[in-house]
Design a protein around this motif. Sequence first.
Motif, PDB file in Angstrom:
ATOM      1  N   GLN A   1      -2.280  24.487  32.745  1.00 52.21           N
ATOM      2  CA  GLN A   1      -2.039  24.785  31.338  1.00 52.21           C
ATOM      3  C   GLN A   1      -1.787  26.281  31.129  1.00 52.21           C
ATOM      4  O   GLN A   1      -0.893  26.671  30.384  1.00 52.21           O
ATOM      5  N   THR A   2      -2.545  27.118  31.810  1.00 49.75           N
ATOM      6  CA  THR A   2      -2.374  28.562  31.685  1.00 49.75           C
ATOM      7  C   THR A   2      -1.006  28.999  32.196  1.00 49.75           C
ATOM      8  O   THR A   2      -0.331  29.808  31.546  1.00 49.75           O
ATOM      9  N   TYR A   3      -0.576  28.471  33.329  1.00 51.83           N
ATOM     10  CA  TYR A   3       0.734  28.818  33.875  1.00 51.83           C
ATOM     11  C   TYR A   3       1.855  28.418  32.925  1.00 51.83           C
ATOM     12  O   TYR A   3       2.803  29.182  32.706  1.00 51.83           O
ATOM     13  N   ALA A   4       1.763  27.239  32.349  1.00 50.66           N
ATOM     14  CA  ALA A   4       2.803  26.784  31.416  1.00 50.66           C
ATOM     15  C   ALA A   4       2.827  27.654  30.158  1.00 50.66           C
ATOM     16  O   ALA A   4       3.903  28.054  29.694  1.00 50.66           O
ATOM     17  N   ASN A   5       1.648  27.967  29.621  1.00 50.99           N
ATOM     18  CA  ASN A   5       1.591  28.796  28.411  1.00 50.99           C
ATOM     19  C   ASN A   5       2.093  30.211  28.672  1.00 50.99           C
ATOM     20  O   ASN A   5       2.818  30.773  27.846  1.00 50.99           O
ATOM     21  N   GLU A   6       1.708  30.804  29.803  1.00 49.19           N
ATOM     22  CA  GLU A   6       2.159  32.159  30.123  1.00 49.19           C
ATOM     23  C   GLU A   6       3.668  32.213  30.305  1.00 49.19           C
ATOM     24  O   GLU A   6       4.327  33.142  29.828  1.00 49.19           O
ATOM     25  N   THR A   7       4.231  31.219  30.986  1.00 46.10           N
ATOM     26  CA  THR A   7       5.676  31.192  31.200  1.00 46.10           C
ATOM     27  C   THR A   7       6.410  31.022  29.881  1.00 46.10           C
ATOM     28  O   THR A   7       7.384  31.735  29.605  1.00 46.10           O
ATOM     29  N   GLY A   8       5.969  30.098  29.058  1.00 46.84           N
ATOM     30  CA  GLY A   8       6.613  29.876  27.762  1.00 46.84           C
ATOM     31  C   GLY A   8       6.538  31.101  26.872  1.00 46.84           C
ATOM     32  O   GLY A   8       7.533  31.490  26.242  1.00 46.84           O
ATOM     33  N   PHE A   9       5.380  31.734  26.826  1.00 48.69           N
ATOM     34  CA  PHE A   9       5.219  32.931  26.000  1.00 48.69           C
ATOM     35  C   PHE A   9       6.099  34.074  26.504  1.00 48.69           C
ATOM     36  O   PHE A   9       6.742  34.774  25.726  1.00 48.69           O
ATOM     37  N   ALA A  10       6.134  34.266  27.824  1.00 47.79           N
ATOM     38  CA  ALA A  10       6.948  35.354  28.392  1.00 47.79           C
ATOM     39  C   ALA A  10       8.433  35.125  28.113  1.00 47.79           C
ATOM     40  O   ALA A  10       9.151  36.072  27.756  1.00 47.79           O
ATOM     41  N   LEU A  11       8.900  33.909  28.256  1.00 47.35           N
ATOM     42  CA  LEU A  11      10.317  33.629  28.016  1.00 47.35           C
ATOM     43  C   LEU A  11      10.677  33.792  26.541  1.00 47.35           C
ATOM     44  O   LEU A  11      11.731  34.345  26.213  1.00 47.35           O
ATOM     45  N   GLN A  12       9.804  33.317  25.655  1.00 47.13           N
ATOM     46  CA  GLN A  12      10.082  33.454  24.234  1.00 47.13           C
ATOM     47  C   GLN A  12      10.071  34.917  23.800  1.00 47.13           C
ATOM     48  O   GLN A  12      10.954  35.353  23.048  1.00 47.13           O
ATOM     49  N   SER A  13       9.104  35.687  24.275  1.00 44.40           N
ATOM     50  CA  SER A  13       9.044  37.091  23.862  1.00 44.40           C
ATOM     51  C   SER A  13      10.193  37.896  24.472  1.00 44.40           C
ATOM     52  O   SER A  13      10.753  38.771  23.807  1.00 44.40           O
ATOM     53  N   MET A  14      10.589  37.604  25.710  1.00 39.15           N
ATOM     54  CA  MET A  14      11.717  38.322  26.312  1.00 39.15           C
ATOM     55  C   MET A  14      13.017  37.963  25.614  1.00 39.15           C
ATOM     56  O   MET A  14      13.863  38.825  25.396  1.00 39.15           O
ATOM     57  N   LYS A  15      13.174  36.716  25.235  1.00 42.00           N
ATOM     58  CA  LYS A  15      14.372  36.298  24.501  1.00 42.00           C
ATOM     59  C   LYS A  15      14.442  37.015  23.160  1.00 42.00           C
ATOM     60  O   LYS A  15      15.498  37.499  22.754  1.00 42.00           O
ATOM     61  N   ASP A  16      13.303  37.129  22.471  1.00 44.55           N
ATOM     62  CA  ASP A  16      13.269  37.838  21.185  1.00 44.55           C
ATOM     63  C   ASP A  16      13.548  39.324  21.354  1.00 44.55           C
ATOM     64  O   ASP A  16      14.250  39.925  20.529  1.00 44.55           O
TER      65      ASP A  16
END
Length: 154
Positions: free
Chosen positions: A52-67
């Motif tokens: 769960q932590t790996y999925a959340n960290e990846t999703g957050f990193a991709l969303q923030s980098m895209k923004d």
Amino acid sequence: MSSITIDAPEARSAYPSKTVSAKKNYQAVIKISVWILGTIIFCLAMVDFYAQTYANETGFALQSMKDELLEVNKDLRISDIDQYVVGSPTVQTRPADKYTHICKQMKQYTWKGFFKTYSISIYLGLGNNPSIDFVHCQGDTKEKPTSLTSIFPK
């Protein structure tokens, strides 16, 4: 004179009482079994927690980098995301199930825990090195607005 009676060795029981030692052994077996079961459940829960932590960290990193890249009018490309993926997920490329008017292809990253499976979906544009148009994490319940009229209705 005092009278002390001494029992002959034949009158004493040759074996000590078994009920006391059997009770102690039974309690020790129960305690050890509970600790082993607790340790196994804890380890399985940790496997799920890390997925769960790996999925959340990846999703957050991709969303923030895209923004961040969107603020400077750049696109996040599929070739740039490997550095943001945490852990070792399985990757599947599929036709886009949602947002088909925007995207034609989707990559789904899946981390398997023991109790649950966690995934993020990355919707891609067209081309050899497509841009990432949308990142959908499992916890997202609401889509991001696409225009100011959806934020501030008239």
